[in-house]
Structure formats: C-alpha cells, structure tokens
Design a protein around this motif. Structure first.
Motif, PDB file in Angstrom:
ATOM      1  N   PHE A   1       0.834  -1.200   0.000  1.00  0.00           N
ATOM      2  CA  PHE A   1       0.000   0.000   0.000  1.00  0.00           C
ATOM      3  C   PHE A   1       0.870   1.252   0.000  1.00  0.00           C
ATOM      4  O   PHE A   1       0.641   2.198  -0.758  1.00  0.00           O
ATOM      5  N   SER A   2       1.889   1.266   0.859  1.00  0.00           N
ATOM      6  CA  SER A   2       2.780   2.418   0.969  1.00  0.00           C
ATOM      7  C   SER A   2       3.612   2.613  -0.301  1.00  0.00           C
ATOM      8  O   SER A   2       3.762   3.739  -0.785  1.00  0.00           O
ATOM      9  N   ILE A   3       4.127   1.519  -0.848  1.00  0.00           N
ATOM     10  CA  ILE A   3       4.945   1.597  -2.066  1.00  0.00           C
ATOM     11  C   ILE A   3       4.128   2.132  -3.226  1.00  0.00           C
ATOM     12  O   ILE A   3       4.597   2.986  -3.993  1.00  0.00           O
ATOM     13  N   GLU A   4       2.890   1.653  -3.361  1.00  0.00           N
ATOM     14  CA  GLU A   4       2.016   2.107  -4.451  1.00  0.00           C
ATOM     15  C   GLU A   4       1.827   3.618  -4.434  1.00  0.00           C
ATOM     16  O   GLU A   4       1.638   4.235  -5.479  1.00  0.00           O
ATOM     17  N   ARG A   5       1.898   4.211  -3.263  1.00  0.00           N
ATOM     18  CA  ARG A   5       1.638   5.647  -3.111  1.00  0.00           C
ATOM     19  C   ARG A   5       2.907   6.463  -2.867  1.00  0.00           C
ATOM     20  O   ARG A   5       2.846   7.667  -2.664  1.00  0.00           O
ATOM     21  N   ASN A   6       4.043   5.785  -2.816  1.00  0.00           N
ATOM     22  CA  ASN A   6       5.326   6.426  -2.523  1.00  0.00           C
ATOM     23  C   ASN A   6       5.280   7.167  -1.184  1.00  0.00           C
ATOM     24  O   ASN A   6       5.759   8.282  -1.036  1.00  0.00           O
TER      25      ASN A   6
END
Length: 110
Positions: A17-22
């Motif tokens: 989730f965090s990676i998808e949103r940087n």
C-alpha cells in the motif's frame, strides 16, 4: 495466533500500500510515532462522552493505530509479534499472578 490475517500478510499488505503511493518517504520513526499518538487520541474521542462509545468508529480508529504501529515496528526492523511477546514476558515478571490476580495495583506497589 488469532484466526485473522497472519502478521506477515499484514506487513506485506501495508508495505505494498505504501509503495504504491510512494509514502515510505514520510514513514520515519518520528512521524509514525506522532501518527500513533494522533490516531490514539481519535480513538479515545470515540469514548469521550459515553463509556459505551461509538464502536463502529472506534473499530476504524483502532485500525489506524494498529496500522501506524505496524509501520513503526517495520521501519525499526522489528516484528510486532516479537515485540509484544518480549514485553509480555517483562510484564509477566513485574506482575506475578500470585500478587496481581484481580488487582489493578501498579507493580511497584504490589
């Protein structure tokens, strides 16, 4: 472990989730600790005027607290489960059953 999601799958889902949103750039230990405190205050607000609380809202606020706690543990390279077990053992020593059963007295006053 409880019959819900395994810890690893939760961490993996949060990382994704965090990676998808940087958002990882914002997930410093200090920012995450602040976020835990902020979300904990929002959880407490659910019970501000009523001990029964707004359980529907409290559930989601609790999820926010847990989410930030998991992110913080992950950012420190720690396992939430291992941290809880370690702290539980420390607390077990402070509050032996024979002295603390049914009592809310602080350990240094038992």
């Amino acid at each position: 472990m409880w019959p819900c999601m395994q810890q690893d799958s939760v961490i993996e889902a949060l990382r994704e989730f965090s990676i998808e949103r940087n958002w990882g750039q914002f997930h410093t230990p200090a920012n995450l600790a602040k976020s835990i405190s902020i979300e904990a205050a929002e959880l407490l607000e659910c019970f501000q005027w009523d001990d029964e609380g707004r359980i529907d809202k409290a559930r989601l606020e609790l999820a926010d607290v847990l989410t930030y706690a998991y992110y913080l543990a992950d950012s420190l390279g720690e396992s939430p489960e291992a941290l809880i077990k370690e702290k539980l053992e420390i607390t077990r020593q402070k509050y032996p059953v024979e002295k603390s059963f049914g009592s809310s007295t602080k350990y240094d006053e038992l």
